[in-house]
Design a protein around this motif. Structure first.
Motif, PDB file in Angstrom:
ATOM      1  N   THR A  87       0.848  -1.178   0.000  1.00  0.00           N
ATOM      2  CA  THR A  87       0.000   0.000   0.000  1.00  0.00           C
ATOM      3  C   THR A  87       0.892   1.239   0.000  1.00  0.00           C
ATOM      4  O   THR A  87       1.754   1.379   0.856  1.00  0.00           O
ATOM      5  CB  THR A  87      -0.997   0.042   1.179  1.00  0.00           C
ATOM      6  OG1 THR A  87      -1.846   1.184   1.006  1.00  0.00           O
ATOM      7  CG2 THR A  87      -0.320   0.073   2.534  1.00  0.00           C
ATOM      8  N   HIS A  89      -0.342   4.361   0.245  1.00  0.00           N
ATOM      9  CA  HIS A  89      -0.955   5.423   1.047  1.00  0.00           C
ATOM     10  C   HIS A  89      -2.182   4.848   1.752  1.00  0.00           C
ATOM     11  O   HIS A  89      -3.282   4.816   1.187  1.00  0.00           O
ATOM     12  CB  HIS A  89      -1.337   6.592   0.142  1.00  0.00           C
ATOM     13  CG  HIS A  89      -1.645   7.857   0.865  1.00  0.00           C
ATOM     14  ND1 HIS A  89      -2.299   7.909   2.067  1.00  0.00           N
ATOM     15  CD2 HIS A  89      -1.394   9.144   0.533  1.00  0.00           C
ATOM     16  CE1 HIS A  89      -2.442   9.157   2.452  1.00  0.00           C
ATOM     17  NE2 HIS A  89      -1.889   9.934   1.526  1.00  0.00           N
ATOM     18  N   ASP A  93      -6.388   3.936   0.788  1.00  0.00           N
ATOM     19  CA  ASP A  93      -6.493   2.543   0.350  1.00  0.00           C
ATOM     20  C   ASP A  93      -7.752   1.943   0.970  1.00  0.00           C
ATOM     21  O   ASP A  93      -7.807   1.694   2.178  1.00  0.00           O
ATOM     22  CB  ASP A  93      -5.245   1.773   0.783  1.00  0.00           C
ATOM     23  CG  ASP A  93      -5.164   0.378   0.199  1.00  0.00           C
ATOM     24  OD1 ASP A  93      -6.225  -0.229  -0.082  1.00  0.00           O
ATOM     25  OD2 ASP A  93      -4.029  -0.114   0.049  1.00  0.00           O
ATOM     26  N   ALA A 106       1.699   4.619   7.003  1.00  0.00           N
ATOM     27  CA  ALA A 106       1.100   5.085   5.754  1.00  0.00           C
ATOM     28  C   ALA A 106       1.426   4.213   4.558  1.00  0.00           C
ATOM     29  O   ALA A 106       0.626   4.101   3.639  1.00  0.00           O
ATOM     30  CB  ALA A 106       1.527   6.518   5.474  1.00  0.00           C
ATOM     31  N   SER A 107       2.614   3.606   4.544  1.00  0.00           N
ATOM     32  CA  SER A 107       3.017   2.823   3.373  1.00  0.00           C
ATOM     33  C   SER A 107       3.700   1.543   3.813  1.00  0.00           C
ATOM     34  O   SER A 107       4.351   1.497   4.861  1.00  0.00           O
ATOM     35  CB  SER A 107       3.924   3.648   2.455  1.00  0.00           C
ATOM     36  OG  SER A 107       4.995   4.197   3.181  1.00  0.00           O
ATOM     37  N   VAL A 130       4.917   7.845   6.350  1.00  0.00           N
ATOM     38  CA  VAL A 130       4.423   8.740   5.300  1.00  0.00           C
ATOM     39  C   VAL A 130       4.215   7.929   4.019  1.00  0.00           C
ATOM     40  O   VAL A 130       4.819   6.862   3.862  1.00  0.00           O
ATOM     41  CB  VAL A 130       5.406   9.913   5.041  1.00  0.00           C
ATOM     42  CG1 VAL A 130       5.570  10.774   6.289  1.00  0.00           C
ATOM     43  CG2 VAL A 130       6.749   9.407   4.559  1.00  0.00           C
ATOM     44  N   PRO A 131       3.377   8.416   3.110  1.00  0.00           N
ATOM     45  CA  PRO A 131       3.183   7.687   1.848  1.00  0.00           C
ATOM     46  C   PRO A 131       4.492   7.561   1.071  1.00  0.00           C
ATOM     47  O   PRO A 131       5.328   8.472   1.075  1.00  0.00           O
ATOM     48  CB  PRO A 131       2.180   8.575   1.094  1.00  0.00           C
ATOM     49  CG  PRO A 131       1.466   9.324   2.160  1.00  0.00           C
ATOM     50  CD  PRO A 131       2.500   9.582   3.226  1.00  0.00           C
ATOM     51  N   ARG A 132       4.664   6.424   0.438  1.00  0.00           N
ATOM     52  CA  ARG A 132       5.850   6.156  -0.387  1.00  0.00           C
ATOM     53  C   ARG A 132       5.420   5.447  -1.663  1.00  0.00           C
ATOM     54  O   ARG A 132       4.401   4.750  -1.693  1.00  0.00           O
ATOM     55  CB  ARG A 132       6.854   5.252   0.353  1.00  0.00           C
ATOM     56  CG  ARG A 132       7.442   5.846   1.595  1.00  0.00           C
ATOM     57  CD  ARG A 132       8.430   6.929   1.275  1.00  0.00           C
ATOM     58  NE  ARG A 132       8.994   7.479   2.510  1.00  0.00           N
ATOM     59  CZ  ARG A 132       9.581   8.650   2.586  1.00  0.00           C
ATOM     60  NH1 ARG A 132       9.693   9.410   1.518  1.00  0.00           N
ATOM     61  NH2 ARG A 132      10.055   9.087   3.724  1.00  0.00           N
TER      62      ARG A 132
END
Length: 162
Positions: A87, A89, A93, A106-107, A130-132
């Protein structure tokens, strides 16, 4: 076999580092190929999950993570399906709408680690707060590394309380 010449070289470097230094150092080298913050080998035991090997890019001296319910990690999806789970983010999701970790982690990119009988005993995973971009993680390479760890008896046991 690795999916490309570069992943062949990366796998060879992983093996050399694991043999000459440590599995943790070898995992750190894999982590630095990405911009993820964490990499680890997470194990399951008695409904809990914890990192048997943990590396934090921002705090390389940290060698452990916090034990959580095994259903409070995205590793549960790997454990349940036997397949990689990704995932980029978690907050957007839909698969994670009810997951307890979605506001914290987040990721995630994780692959199963199996014992010699084929039972899933944990995961090898990259994760971040954090999103990656999950495409930066070579999942085929991670699966190869997970197999190597199992075949060479390098998967540490569930961490004991200290």
């Amino acid at each position: 076999m690795p999916s490309s010449p570069s992943s062949s070289a990366t796998f060879a470097d992983f093996v050399l580092t694991a043999k000459s230094r440590s599995v943790r150092d070898a995992l750190a080298k894999l982590l630095y190929l990405t911009d993820f913050r964490f990499i680890g080998i997470w194990r399951f035991q008695d409904g809990k999950a914890n990192a048997a090997v943990h590396f934090d890019r921002e705090d390389p001296s940290a060698i452990s993570a916090v034990e959580v319910s095994q259903n409070a990690t995205y590793c549960c999806y790997v454990r349940e399906s036997g397949e990689p789970f990704k995932t980029p983010h978690a907050l957007v999701d839909e698969r994670l709408n009810a997951h307890p970790a979605k506001s914290a982690v987040a990721s995630y990119v994780g692959v199963p680690i199996m014992d010699s009988n084929g039972a899933i005993v944990g995961t090898l995973c990259h994760y971040d707060l954090v999103p990656r971009d999950v495409a930066q993680v070579d999942t085929k390479l991670m699966l190869l590394v997970a197999s190597y760890l199992t075949l060479n008896d390098l998967v540490p046991p569930y961490p004991t309380a200290k």
